[in-house]
Design a protein around this motif. Sequence first.
Motif, mmCIF file in Angstrom:
data_model
loop_
_atom_site.group_PDB
_atom_site.id
_atom_site.type_symbol
_atom_site.label_atom_id
_atom_site.label_comp_id
_atom_site.label_asym_id
_atom_site.label_seq_id
_atom_site.Cartn_x
_atom_site.Cartn_y
_atom_site.Cartn_z
ATOM 1 N N THR A 17 0.869 -1.215 0.004
ATOM 2 C CA THR A 17 -0.007 0.039 0.094
ATOM 3 C C THR A 17 0.932 1.155 0.026
ATOM 4 O OG1 THR A 17 -1.712 -1.033 1.110
ATOM 5 C CG2 THR A 17 -1.824 1.203 1.529
ATOM 6 N N HIS A 42 -1.672 4.730 -5.961
ATOM 7 C CA HIS A 42 -2.813 4.431 -6.832
ATOM 8 C C HIS A 42 -2.824 4.805 -8.034
ATOM 9 C CE1 HIS A 42 -7.213 4.105 -7.612
ATOM 10 N NE2 HIS A 42 -7.020 5.252 -8.158
ATOM 11 N N VAL A 63 -8.328 11.146 -5.247
ATOM 12 C CA VAL A 63 -8.514 10.114 -4.244
ATOM 13 C C VAL A 63 -8.550 10.609 -2.906
ATOM 14 C CG1 VAL A 63 -6.870 8.197 -5.422
ATOM 15 C CG2 VAL A 63 -6.001 9.601 -3.486
ATOM 16 N N TRP A 91 -6.611 8.250 2.291
ATOM 17 C CA TRP A 91 -5.573 7.139 1.875
ATOM 18 C C TRP A 91 -4.373 7.508 2.023
ATOM 19 C CZ3 TRP A 91 -7.394 5.040 -3.728
ATOM 20 C CH2 TRP A 91 -8.851 4.607 -3.525
ATOM 21 N N GLN A 95 -9.288 -1.306 -11.289
ATOM 22 C CA GLN A 95 -8.214 -1.078 -10.307
ATOM 23 C C GLN A 95 -7.617 -2.446 -10.117
ATOM 24 O OE1 GLN A 95 -11.354 -0.709 -9.748
ATOM 25 N NE2 GLN A 95 -12.103 -1.842 -7.558
ATOM 26 N N GLU A 115 -10.963 1.440 0.901
ATOM 27 C CA GLU A 115 -9.626 1.699 0.231
ATOM 28 C C GLU A 115 -9.118 0.219 -0.118
ATOM 29 O OE1 GLU A 115 -5.167 3.265 1.423
ATOM 30 O OE2 GLU A 115 -6.529 2.765 2.953
ATOM 31 N N LYS A 171 -8.439 1.040 -4.113
ATOM 32 C CA LYS A 171 -7.020 1.504 -4.381
ATOM 33 C C LYS A 171 -6.576 0.703 -5.378
ATOM 34 C CE LYS A 171 -2.627 2.965 -2.811
ATOM 35 N NZ LYS A 171 -1.701 3.639 -1.629
#
Length: 318
Positions: A112, A116, A136, A140, A201, A274, A278
Amino acid sequence: MKIVIPGGTGQVGAILDRALTAAGHDVVILTRRPRREREVGWDGETPGAWGDVVDGSDVVINLAGRSVSCRYTEANLRAMMDSRVRSARVVGDAIEAARRPPKLWLQMSTATVYAHRFDAANDEANGIVGGAEPDVPGYWGFSVEIAKAWEAVQEEARTPRTRKVALRSAMVMSPDRGGVFDVLQNLVRLGLGGPVAGGAQYVSWIHERDFVRAVEFLVARGDLAGAVNLAAPVPLPQRDFMRALRTARGVPVGLPATRWMAELGAFALRSDTELLLKSRRVVPGRLLDAGFTFEHPEWPAAADDLVRRARAGRGGHN
């Protein structure tokens, strides 16, 4: 080898404990609530007698940190940050204080940390760290800050005799009850395994067997340090990811979900969107460059294996 796993009672810890113990290693788990033999109590924040098991160990694999499977409220995000930073810091302190420090400290991190994005994959050399993407949700960025702080604590620790690797892990897929794969296949079983918000995504993932093998590879390769992506080499869009899982489960149709429907579903599951929305397009550049080969590089075959084993009721056992 003697391997110490702080925070080793969750899904990933259980996978490693099972595999490393089966391979003949002496595995010790640090946990707030020790219940079994080989479990030692700690609070994840302060030094204590648990440091004695770090002294003289060969490898420490720190997995400690509050679960990300929760609503991303301000309080929960702060708890995620504090639990990760404090546990990493106290593990580093124990290694620094050890007379015979471990040769290797593997510190859990997360894929993470990357931005993104849809246009290109993130590897360790050319990947873009997230936190500044347009369009976003602002919160995030806090997930990225958690990952950066987590890694910074390890990097700054004064442990000159211990090699340090940050495991930027994608979702670890195993058939164990309650894990992320279990949740996903239950959604498919209920007819809810369609694309979310269009499904463009990317999903990054790693089969549990390759996760264990990558850890063993990093233990053996004394020349690898710093951040390493633990992810299968073929991430894929969420719509394709779920289609392959539906095929493996023999479910022909999955209802699509709009963004607001995803919000409702995440709320019901006490999770956050998320995790669904994401785009995590992450590839294992350093592992591949070092010669690591994946047993499960592509998702359709990996999903077939996981579904078969889940149906056989064997959990994570091979």
